[in-house]
Design an enzyme around this catalytic site. Sequence first.
Site, short mmCIF file in Angstrom:
data_model
loop_
_atom_site.label_atom_id
_atom_site.label_comp_id
_atom_site.label_asym_id
_atom_site.label_seq_id
_atom_site.Cartn_x
_atom_site.Cartn_y
_atom_site.Cartn_z
CD GLU A 165 72.14 -60.00 44.29
OE1 GLU A 165 73.12 -60.11 45.03
OE2 GLU A 165 71.14 -60.75 44.34
CE LYS A 212 73.56 -59.49 50.31
NZ LYS A 212 73.48 -60.71 49.47
CB CYS A 272 70.46 -60.73 47.61
SG CYS A 272 70.24 -62.50 47.28
#
Length: 559
Positions: free
Chosen positions: A288, A358, A416
């Site tokens: 990430e 995300k 994440c």
Amino acid sequence: MLCTAPLVSSAASAVLLAFAIPNEFWLAGSSVLGLGALVPLYVGFLLSPAKKHVACSYGLFVALVHACSSFWLKNFQGFALFTLGASTVGYFFYALPFGVAFACILRKQAPARACAFALVWTLWEWVKSTGILAYPWGTVPMTAHSLSHLIQIADITGVWGLSFLIPLANACVAESLHFFIKKRDSVPVFRLWLLTGCLYCLCSLYGAYRIATLGAPRTTLALAIVQQNADPWDTXSFEKNLTTAIHLTETALRTQTAPPLPTTPYRKEKTLTHASARAPVDMVVWSESSLRYPYEQYRHVYNALPAARPFSAFLRTLGAPLLVGTPLRLSGNSTKGGYANAVALLRPDGHVAQVYGKMQMVPFAEFIPWGHMTSVQRLAQMLAGFSESWTPGPGPRLFHVPCAAGGSVRFATPICYEDAFPSLCAALHTQGSELLINLTNDSWSKTASAEWQHYVVSLFRAIELRTTLVRSTNSGYTVVIGPEGKTRAAFPLFQATSAVLHVPVYPVVRTYYARMRDWVIVLCALIFFAEGVRMAVHTRRHSTTQAESSLQQIRGEHV
């Protein structure tokens, strides 16, 4: 004045649960301790004289567990007051209504009381893990990852089955202690142990069956996985970090050897087979935020840096696509913070083949709850020094990559801490994904326990969906998890390393959990609501009967 006994018992349980969860002293935590950590809390509930004592003691328990187990939140870009302090205080008040619910169920007898305790606990962990303030850390399933047979029920119940079973076992122990203290009838306690024992045996037998009948993968995907062990938020080290990632990638492609399985995990697992010398690699995976600046808008930067070997030139020599974390400018978004934390699949020619933004962000870190309000923005700016946040991505995306072993592989990329959310990962997976690849940046935590906690939270997604989960991180815990929840390969924590691994890809399975999602929560909520109505009706009838009796007594006295 609040009674001190329930507060002391709450603090004791909070410390025990914090030690049962992976921590700096016991990196793997303790499943045995997890089966008894809630006993002081339960006994304290039974000995509490009033609802307010139970409510406050439970609020204290939740706040202390959060502060003790997630203490590493203080390292988030220096915003300790905001990320750890505000969240700890917030969870105290967030838990109070559930403390009242626990107080109400204490009126029941042993077997029903213990089951109701486990039911309310399950609802609490779902509420804590859902919505705008979702943070699924500090939960009891985090203590159970070593119980390999028991946790297999996650493909039916999701993680919520464990959120029920573990508090139920704690309630058994607590009820036994309460029996010895009060010298009550032992029959209810015996029935409770019998019920709990049967549930655990059935779940363990099911787990043994699922592990034994896992089946063979349909193919393998050769991934060059890179762990830079560098902080991508450090803009002054941008060029150095990019150089490190390029060097590690080229080292992995040149040597193509798999790392030995670290000795930290206590289970004996099989290491993945590594690629043979100069075998083709299907995809390179970075972590990430490895590309600190938005790739599309800063191509001129990546064409020039690093100076010794520009990123664009390196990309052209790969011969395989690169899966990498980078900010994404959301087209048509004119509001402030119109960037998503994203994963992009870059082809060797530099073209962005696919991208995912995300959707689930960390509250008080990646986004500010109710941040659209001016007053909230001012408060955040005053306390934490920032008032803007990431923008959620547009929705689920399914990636495709050609496979040298034949055909192609479809995969999804939770970013994440998205791999901590069962429903979100199920939504990504049910598009037809055969593999989950998680890109994570946990280096800011600077603690081994934070890395391991994230790993433990995420491994349940592999079981729930019966799919392989690959976690590619910048400092740890980089790991490949099989559909049964076992570690197949892993990198050491906080070391710059890389390797080419043959990751098993299993046929797509629509598990019961993938189809029905959080049905356990719906069932618990219905039972809780029905029991609440029953208790309210019973209380009203009892009050009416008492009033009529008192009225008749008064009339009799007048006669």
